[in-house]
Design a protein around this motif. Sequence first.
Motif, short mmCIF file in Angstrom:
data_model
loop_
_atom_site.label_atom_id
_atom_site.label_comp_id
_atom_site.label_asym_id
_atom_site.label_seq_id
_atom_site.Cartn_x
_atom_site.Cartn_y
_atom_site.Cartn_z
N GLN A 8 39.18 -61.67 85.84
CA GLN A 8 40.20 -60.67 86.18
C GLN A 8 39.95 -60.15 87.60
O GLN A 8 38.89 -59.60 87.87
CB GLN A 8 40.20 -59.51 85.19
N PRO A 9 40.91 -60.31 88.50
CA PRO A 9 40.72 -59.86 89.89
C PRO A 9 40.54 -58.34 89.96
O PRO A 9 41.10 -57.59 89.16
CB PRO A 9 42.02 -60.30 90.59
N LYS A 10 39.80 -57.91 91.00
CA LYS A 10 39.56 -56.49 91.27
C LYS A 10 40.03 -56.22 92.71
O LYS A 10 39.51 -56.81 93.65
CB LYS A 10 38.09 -56.15 91.10
N LEU A 11 41.00 -55.31 92.84
CA LEU A 11 41.66 -55.06 94.12
C LEU A 11 40.95 -53.97 94.91
O LEU A 11 40.73 -52.87 94.39
CB LEU A 11 43.12 -54.64 93.87
N ASP A 12 40.58 -54.29 96.15
CA ASP A 12 40.03 -53.29 97.07
C ASP A 12 41.20 -52.45 97.57
O ASP A 12 42.11 -52.95 98.25
CB ASP A 12 39.32 -53.98 98.23
N LEU A 13 41.21 -51.14 97.25
CA LEU A 13 42.35 -50.29 97.55
C LEU A 13 42.45 -49.91 99.03
O LEU A 13 43.45 -49.36 99.46
CB LEU A 13 42.30 -49.02 96.69
N ARG A 14 41.41 -50.18 99.82
CA ARG A 14 41.46 -49.80 101.24
C ARG A 14 42.21 -50.87 102.07
O ARG A 14 43.06 -50.55 102.88
CB ARG A 14 40.05 -49.59 101.78
N ASP A 15 41.87 -52.14 101.85
CA ASP A 15 42.51 -53.18 102.66
C ASP A 15 43.39 -54.11 101.82
O ASP A 15 43.85 -55.14 102.33
CB ASP A 15 41.45 -53.99 103.40
N LYS A 16 43.61 -53.76 100.55
CA LYS A 16 44.49 -54.52 99.66
C LYS A 16 44.08 -55.97 99.55
O LYS A 16 44.91 -56.88 99.48
CB LYS A 16 45.93 -54.41 100.14
N GLN A 17 42.75 -56.24 99.53
CA GLN A 17 42.22 -57.59 99.39
C GLN A 17 41.43 -57.69 98.08
O GLN A 17 40.89 -56.70 97.58
CB GLN A 17 41.29 -57.92 100.57
N VAL A 18 41.39 -58.90 97.51
CA VAL A 18 40.60 -59.16 96.31
C VAL A 18 39.33 -59.91 96.73
O VAL A 18 39.41 -61.06 97.18
CB VAL A 18 41.39 -59.96 95.26
N ARG A 19 38.22 -59.23 96.59
CA ARG A 19 36.94 -59.86 96.91
C ARG A 19 36.02 -59.90 95.69
O ARG A 19 34.89 -60.38 95.78
CB ARG A 19 36.24 -59.09 98.04
#
Length: 786
Positions: free
Chosen positions: A546-557
Amino acid sequence: MKLRNSFQARIACVLILLLSVVVGALTIAVKVATNDAVRAQAREQLQVGTRVFERLLDVRGRRLRDGVQLLAADFGFRDAVSSGDSATIRSALQNQGARIGATDMFVLGMDGRVLASTVDKVPTGSLFRYDTALREVRRTSQSMLFVPLQGLPHLLVEAPVLAPLPIARVVMGFSMDVTLAQELHSLTNLQVSFLTTEAGNVGELVSTQPAELAGSIAQWMIVNESAAQRISLSEHDERTYLSQPLLLASSGGAEGGRVMALLQSPLDEAMRAFVALDRNILGIAFAALLASLVGALLLARSVSLPLQSLARAAGRIGHGDYQTDLPLDRTDELGVLAQAIGRMQGGIAEREQQLAHNALHDALTGLPNRTLAMERLGSAIAAERPIALLYIGIDNLRELSESGGPTFVDKLLQQVAQTLLELVRPGDTVAHLITDEFLLLLENLDSDSAVAVADKLQQVLLQPHRFGGHDVAIDCRIGIAAFPTDGLSAEELLARSAIAMKDAADMPGRLQVYQHGRDLAHQRQVRLIRDLRRAAANNELSLHYQPKLDLRDKQVRQAEALLRWQHPQLGNVSPGEFIELAERTGSIQTLTRWVIEEGIRQLSEWNALGLVVQLSLNISADDLLGADLHERVLRLLDLHDVPAEQLIFEITESAIMREPEKALKVLHSLRACGISLSVDDFGTGYSSLAHLKRLPVQELKIDQSFVRNLDETSEDAVIVRSTIEMSHNLGLKVVAEGVEYEHSLRLLERWNCDTAQGYLISRPLTAAAFEAWMQPPLPTSTAVVH
């Protein structure tokens, strides 16, 4: 005749004297014990009464304070106070006082002067006598003040009138009168008294005691004022009480005021309950003395008692009673004969005991045999105690006999018996029925609990052991039946457990519960426990990501690996169902090992494709407390050439708190090699912030129960926002799981949450689907769910 009479007299005198001493000592002991018991009970009653009294005053005070604060906040009342409208102020005071049961109502200026009063003796314009005391109470953050107002104890509370700055103070209170005393008396069954002193004057005594005791009680309270909070004896009009004085208020000095309370438990009434006991003891003593006199006379006449005793002893031995001691202790010829009979009795008893043991125990293993097992099972059924039967059959005993010989098999069965004894609890029974069959009786267990025991037993027996120069693994099948679910008699239960044992031969896990009367849910659970051990080996397990979204730059790392089980017959089994079974039966470590190895292997494959992400893996409490987790993970990282920084281990609060010190040591070792650590389901456990600061974790994961229905007006919003701020203050990142709605994501962004995870972003995906999901540019947060 004189000798006989003298013998009778001596026996009678000795017995009566001894019995008199015993009865006298018993009477004194009972008297002392009852007196101590009455005082102890009275003391405990006073302690409970004191707590009830304090709680009652606190409840009254809270209700009064709520009413005062409500009045002080009323706009009309504040306007009347601002304008000096005394009629409106007085009317508001009386109306509010009537609603909350207040008897004293005042409005004070900020200088302590009375602006309005419902008490005639406290006129308007006068300086309120207890203004300083009220200010002191407010300064010490207390909520109530006890004062000796008009000779009676009163409880006062105040609240400021703000417009918006303080312009006045509202004071209300009630009199601690006979009604309050009677209410406390009905709650505690104690006698209650209140008394005040002011400027050397003693107020009116408020008491539930008779009027004739008022003077004595008041005098005692004044004299014992300095002994407040100390329980002591007091006497009033020849009545004894255990008394607990309480000093509710003291302003000090010769002109100062005191408010005192007194709780009393009457001892005389309690002691009267034991008068009948004293009469009974005297009656018993008289009857015992009379009986001892008659017995002494009869004993003296029994000149043939020694021979009769020996004859009765021989008769008891003849009837099989070998436990009763011979009553004859002499040094003459009769004594020698008695000793010989005693030795004969002991020898016969020992031989019969050995015969009885051999009849009820297996000669090879020393375990109970079928007869004794059935006897114990019947006793449990008669007592209606729950009991589970594990019928164990060893399948490979013949092959072991052919390879090692009969002697080898005998020693092996003895070893199996010892292993079974070590696995059961004290009070359980391990029986050897025939050569290759054992029976376990597990007290106070049902079939569900017995399945876990049987599963553990199979795992232990299947482990190869070096025995007699051979590597031996015991292949067994186990049938389970339980009382009262599967039968109501010992024979029925034994037969049904044997049937279940035979049916187990056709089952993959060779473990079977008797099926009669079982519902589908139970059959499914047994099957899952049995098949879970082989799920990894049968390639039935898989990981979804399940992807986890970085809310600062809207990237999935980052992504979280979630375990899935596709059962060949039952289909997809929910993790919430099989994870719990794995933790209960000890299979969770096997699952976690597979998850870690598969997760690291998948990271290695993605790295080769240029897809670099951090992967979160859930670690159970059993793995966290294991000795080899750190070394095993390092070996796998080295084997697949994956950097430790790509791993995040998620640990629940409950797993950390089971053995905090040991868990802390393992966490430090994992962090030292570069693995990130996260506290999963934060907010659902009981760990303290002080303990959290000691943990080498880098992030907290807020449980989805707080996030799923998150909106700005919910109670969950306060918890989530506070957790984010607290975590950032501690230097930790925050992951919010369970994000399903757009407005929830917006709130998390506004509150500076670091990472979001949930169905709004993406459902858990297979490895191939995750790779495809990561290929296109990440949509904005307003896009539809992947």
